[in-house]
Write a protein that holds these residues in place. Structure first.
Motif, PDB file in Angstrom:
ATOM      1  N   ASN A 198       0.831  -1.205   0.000  1.00 23.23           N
ATOM      2  CA  ASN A 198       0.000   0.000   0.000  1.00 23.23           C
ATOM      3  C   ASN A 198       0.868   1.258   0.000  1.00 23.23           C
ATOM      4  OD1 ASN A 198      -2.418  -1.420  -0.009  1.00 23.23           O
ATOM      5  ND2 ASN A 198      -2.581  -1.454   2.226  1.00 23.23           N
ATOM      6  N   ARG A 199       1.980   1.222   0.735  1.00 26.07           N
ATOM      7  CA  ARG A 199       2.870   2.381   0.759  1.00 26.07           C
ATOM      8  C   ARG A 199       3.528   2.584  -0.607  1.00 26.07           C
ATOM      9  NH1 ARG A 199       4.041   0.090   5.790  1.00 26.07           N
ATOM     10  NH2 ARG A 199       6.056  -0.763   5.134  1.00 26.07           N
ATOM     11  N   PHE A 200       3.966   1.510  -1.222  1.00 21.66           N
ATOM     12  CA  PHE A 200       4.529   1.611  -2.569  1.00 21.66           C
ATOM     13  C   PHE A 200       3.499   2.186  -3.534  1.00 21.66           C
ATOM     14  CE2 PHE A 200       7.971  -1.927  -2.179  1.00 21.66           C
ATOM     15  CZ  PHE A 200       8.872  -0.994  -1.687  1.00 21.66           C
ATOM     16  N   SER A 201       2.295   1.636  -3.490  1.00 18.35           N
ATOM     17  CA  SER A 201       1.243   2.067  -4.415  1.00 18.35           C
ATOM     18  C   SER A 201       0.917   3.544  -4.234  1.00 18.35           C
ATOM     19  CB  SER A 201      -0.016   1.221  -4.202  1.00 18.35           C
ATOM     20  OG  SER A 201      -1.051   1.620  -5.066  1.00 18.35           O
ATOM     21  N   SER A 202       0.821   3.976  -2.989  1.00 15.31           N
ATOM     22  CA  SER A 202       0.521   5.386  -2.711  1.00 15.31           C
ATOM     23  C   SER A 202       1.624   6.293  -3.233  1.00 15.31           C
ATOM     24  CB  SER A 202       0.337   5.603  -1.205  1.00 15.31           C
ATOM     25  OG  SER A 202      -0.777   4.885  -0.727  1.00 15.31           O
ATOM     26  N   TYR A 203       2.875   5.874  -3.023  1.00 13.41           N
ATOM     27  CA  TYR A 203       4.007   6.682  -3.491  1.00 13.41           C
ATOM     28  C   TYR A 203       4.029   6.770  -5.009  1.00 13.41           C
ATOM     29  CZ  TYR A 203       8.751   7.882  -4.829  1.00 13.41           C
ATOM     30  OH  TYR A 203       9.840   8.461  -5.435  1.00 13.41           O
ATOM     31  N   VAL A 204       3.882   5.635  -5.671  1.00 13.87           N
ATOM     32  CA  VAL A 204       3.919   5.602  -7.140  1.00 13.87           C
ATOM     33  C   VAL A 204       2.815   6.481  -7.720  1.00 13.87           C
ATOM     34  CG1 VAL A 204       3.603   4.124  -9.158  1.00 13.87           C
ATOM     35  CG2 VAL A 204       5.036   3.353  -7.266  1.00 13.87           C
ATOM     36  N   THR A 205       1.616   6.369  -7.161  1.00 17.23           N
ATOM     37  CA  THR A 205       0.479   7.143  -7.656  1.00 17.23           C
ATOM     38  C   THR A 205       0.665   8.641  -7.410  1.00 17.23           C
ATOM     39  OG1 THR A 205      -1.026   5.280  -7.278  1.00 17.23           O
ATOM     40  CG2 THR A 205      -2.020   7.467  -7.476  1.00 17.23           C
ATOM     41  N   LYS A 206       1.086   8.983  -6.203  1.00 12.84           N
ATOM     42  CA  LYS A 206       1.260  10.395  -5.851  1.00 12.84           C
ATOM     43  C   LYS A 206       2.362  11.039  -6.678  1.00 12.84           C
ATOM     44  CE  LYS A 206       2.292  13.452  -1.945  1.00 12.84           C
ATOM     45  NZ  LYS A 206       2.650  13.522  -0.503  1.00 12.84           N
ATOM     46  N   ARG A 207       3.474  10.348  -6.856  1.00 13.88           N
ATOM     47  CA  ARG A 207       4.585  10.922  -7.612  1.00 13.88           C
ATOM     48  C   ARG A 207       4.198  11.144  -9.066  1.00 13.88           C
ATOM     49  NH1 ARG A 207      10.689   8.516  -8.646  1.00 13.88           N
ATOM     50  NH2 ARG A 207      11.793  10.508  -8.538  1.00 13.88           N
ATOM     51  N   LYS A 208       3.464  10.207  -9.630  1.00 13.37           N
ATOM     52  CA  LYS A 208       3.021  10.361 -11.017  1.00 13.37           C
ATOM     53  C   LYS A 208       2.065  11.541 -11.148  1.00 13.37           C
ATOM     54  CE  LYS A 208       0.759   7.914 -14.828  1.00 13.37           C
ATOM     55  NZ  LYS A 208       0.086   6.648 -15.252  1.00 13.37           N
ATOM     56  N   ARG A 209       1.154  11.653 -10.196  1.00 15.35           N
ATOM     57  CA  ARG A 209       0.165  12.725 -10.246  1.00 15.35           C
ATOM     58  C   ARG A 209       0.811  14.095 -10.063  1.00 15.35           C
ATOM     59  NH1 ARG A 209      -2.631  11.246  -6.202  1.00 15.35           N
ATOM     60  NH2 ARG A 209      -1.769  12.713  -4.673  1.00 15.35           N
ATOM     61  N   GLU A 210       1.777  14.197  -9.155  1.00 16.94           N
ATOM     62  CA  GLU A 210       2.352  15.497  -8.815  1.00 16.94           C
ATOM     63  C   GLU A 210       3.504  15.911  -9.720  1.00 16.94           C
ATOM     64  OE1 GLU A 210       3.367  15.346  -4.704  1.00 16.94           O
ATOM     65  OE2 GLU A 210       1.277  15.387  -4.020  1.00 16.94           O
ATOM     66  N   THR A 211       4.243  14.937 -10.254  1.00 14.31           N
ATOM     67  CA  THR A 211       5.442  15.277 -11.028  1.00 14.31           C
ATOM     68  C   THR A 211       5.473  14.679 -12.430  1.00 14.31           C
ATOM     69  OG1 THR A 211       6.745  13.373 -10.282  1.00 14.31           O
ATOM     70  CG2 THR A 211       6.725  15.320  -8.846  1.00 14.31           C
ATOM     71  N   GLY A 212       4.624  13.694 -12.679  1.00 24.31           N
ATOM     72  CA  GLY A 212       4.663  12.992 -13.965  1.00 24.31           C
ATOM     73  C   GLY A 212       5.732  11.920 -14.034  1.00 24.31           C
ATOM     74  N   ILE A 213       6.497  11.756 -12.943  1.00 22.17           N
ATOM     75  CA  ILE A 213       7.564  10.753 -12.923  1.00 22.17           C
ATOM     76  C   ILE A 213       6.965   9.373 -12.637  1.00 22.17           C
ATOM     77  CG2 ILE A 213       9.673   9.992 -11.777  1.00 22.17           C
ATOM     78  CD1 ILE A 213      10.279  12.942 -11.182  1.00 22.17           C
ATOM     79  N   HIS A 214       7.148   8.472 -13.566  1.00 25.82           N
ATOM     80  CA  HIS A 214       6.600   7.117 -13.469  1.00 25.82           C
ATOM     81  C   HIS A 214       7.401   6.263 -14.431  1.00 25.82           C
ATOM     82  CE1 HIS A 214       3.592   3.839 -14.042  1.00 25.82           C
ATOM     83  NE2 HIS A 214       3.212   4.145 -12.809  1.00 25.82           N
ATOM     84  N   VAL A 215       7.507   4.977 -14.155  1.00 25.88           N
ATOM     85  CA  VAL A 215       8.328   4.114 -15.001  1.00 25.88           C
ATOM     86  C   VAL A 215       7.892   4.144 -16.463  1.00 25.88           C
ATOM     87  CG1 VAL A 215       6.976   2.007 -14.601  1.00 25.88           C
ATOM     88  CG2 VAL A 215       9.432   1.843 -15.098  1.00 25.88           C
ATOM     89  N   THR A 216       6.596   4.374 -16.706  1.00 22.22           N
ATOM     90  CA  THR A 216       6.090   4.386 -18.083  1.00 22.22           C
ATOM     91  C   THR A 216       6.464   5.648 -18.852  1.00 22.22           C
ATOM     92  OG1 THR A 216       3.977   5.264 -17.278  1.00 22.22           O
ATOM     93  CG2 THR A 216       4.145   2.869 -17.560  1.00 22.22           C
ATOM     94  N   ALA A 217       7.142   6.585 -18.190  1.00 20.93           N
ATOM     95  CA  ALA A 217       7.569   7.822 -18.859  1.00 20.93           C
ATOM     96  C   ALA A 217       8.983   7.728 -19.415  1.00 20.93           C
ATOM     97  CB  ALA A 217       7.468   8.996 -17.885  1.00 20.93           C
ATOM     98  N   PHE A 218       9.573   6.516 -19.366  1.00 19.14           N
ATOM     99  CA  PHE A 218      10.975   6.381 -19.753  1.00 19.14           C
ATOM    100  C   PHE A 218      11.187   5.240 -20.754  1.00 19.14           C
ATOM    101  CE2 PHE A 218      10.867   8.425 -15.656  1.00 19.14           C
ATOM    102  CZ  PHE A 218      11.811   9.443 -15.778  1.00 19.14           C
ATOM    103  N   GLY A 219      12.239   5.421 -21.539  1.00 23.53           N
ATOM    104  CA  GLY A 219      12.688   4.368 -22.439  1.00 23.53           C
ATOM    105  C   GLY A 219      11.618   3.833 -23.361  1.00 23.53           C
ATOM    106  N   ALA A 220      11.658   2.535 -23.586  1.00 22.25           N
ATOM    107  CA  ALA A 220      10.734   1.894 -24.519  1.00 22.25           C
ATOM    108  C   ALA A 220       9.285   2.036 -24.091  1.00 22.25           C
ATOM    109  CB  ALA A 220      11.093   0.420 -24.664  1.00 22.25           C
TER     110      ALA A 220
END
Length: 281
Positions: free
Chosen positions: A255-277
């Motif tokens: 749950n902590r991982f999920s919250s962090y991943v979601t919040k970071r994507k929402r606030e900064t756009g940083i997410h694994v799907t924003a990189f490379g292939a």
């Protein structure tokens, strides 16, 4: 196979199977899974990675690289996870985790080697997309880590991770693309096979279980690999996936991982799907 002489002479006196491991270490997960698949009894020595217990003189006298896992079988010390699981299967052959067809042995070794090579990218992506919320190290703690830890590559990695809000985009792009290539290769192999080497579950499957699980936690789009996704569904049904991997995750971690991943994507756009292939599709 890296059977090494321990710097701590008391290691040679140990009887039975011993594993120095970390709760979330993907390399330790491979070893625990293999032991559980064979229903082997073992004594665990938990190393707290966030507290830098792998940097102590005591642990580095067991594994001079200061990494987990380390494995002892009646005084014989083995390091490197893929070599450890290979050692376990050779010395405790029932049930076998090797292909029944000996002609497939080179392919097994190939998958183990590739999983080992993928470890650097797994580490980079995990620290970027999952582990950033860990309490930051102070300058003094970083300096002490550098003094105490013998593994220069790990020291350099920790320094870079702690010294920046994000790893360089070029590094993240390359790691994501290499990982996608690995997953595409796995997916292609599984198009006509139930498991990676055919109808039999083997060390090849164990070597890749932690990688796919870890990427799932950071919301890697596994749906883009039809056959690999099907395979992972099978993996999650194996008792060892639960007992050796999921059950070792601290309570509430997902749950902590999920919250962090979601919040970071929402606030900064940083997410694994924003990189490379992954960003190119």
């Amino acid at each position: 196979m890296p059977i090494i002489e321990p710097l701590d002479p008391t290691v040679k006196d140990l009887k039975g199977l011993h594993v120095w491991h970390g709760e979330l270490s993907s390399c330790a997960q491979r070893v625990r899974i293999t032991l559980d698949e064979k229903a082997l009894a073992w004594e665990g020595h938990l190393i707290d990675i966030p507290k830098n217990e792998h940097a102590t003189p005591e642990y580095q006298a067991i594994n001079p690289k200061g990494l987990v896992p380390a494995f002892v079988d009646d005084g014989t010390l083995v390091i490197e996870s893929c070599d450890i699981i290979d050692y376990i299967d050779e010395n405790f052959p029932e049930p076998s985790l090797r292909p029944s067809d000996p002609n497939m042995e080179p392919e097994l070794i190939g998958w183990l080697d590739q999983a080992d090579k993928a470890q650097a990218d797994l580490k980079l992506l995990s620290h970027e997309f999952l582990f950033r919320p860990r309490k930051p190290m102070t300058k003094t703690e970083i300096a002490n880590f550098e003094i105490n830890h013998n593994n220069k590559a790990l020291v350099d990695f920790i320094r870079e991770w702690q010294g920046n809000d994000i790893f360089p985009k070029t590094k993240l792009d390359a790691a994501v693309t290499r990982t996608d290539n690995d997953f595409q290769n796995l997916d292609g192999t599984l198009a006509k096979r139930h498991w990676l080497l055919g109808d039999q579950f083997t060390l090849a499957d164990i070597a890749w279980m932690p990688n796919i699980h870890r990427m799932m936690l950071m919301e890697w789009p596994l749906g883009r690999y039809k056959n690999l996704n099907r395979w992972f569904g099978q993996i999650k049904e194996r008792p060892s996936y639960q007992s050796a991997l999921v059950d070792w995750e601290p309570e509430g971690l997902r749950n902590r991982f999920s919250s962090y991943v979601t919040k970071r994507k929402r606030e900064t756009g940083i997410h694994v799907t924003a990189f490379g292939a992954l960003a190119e599709t």
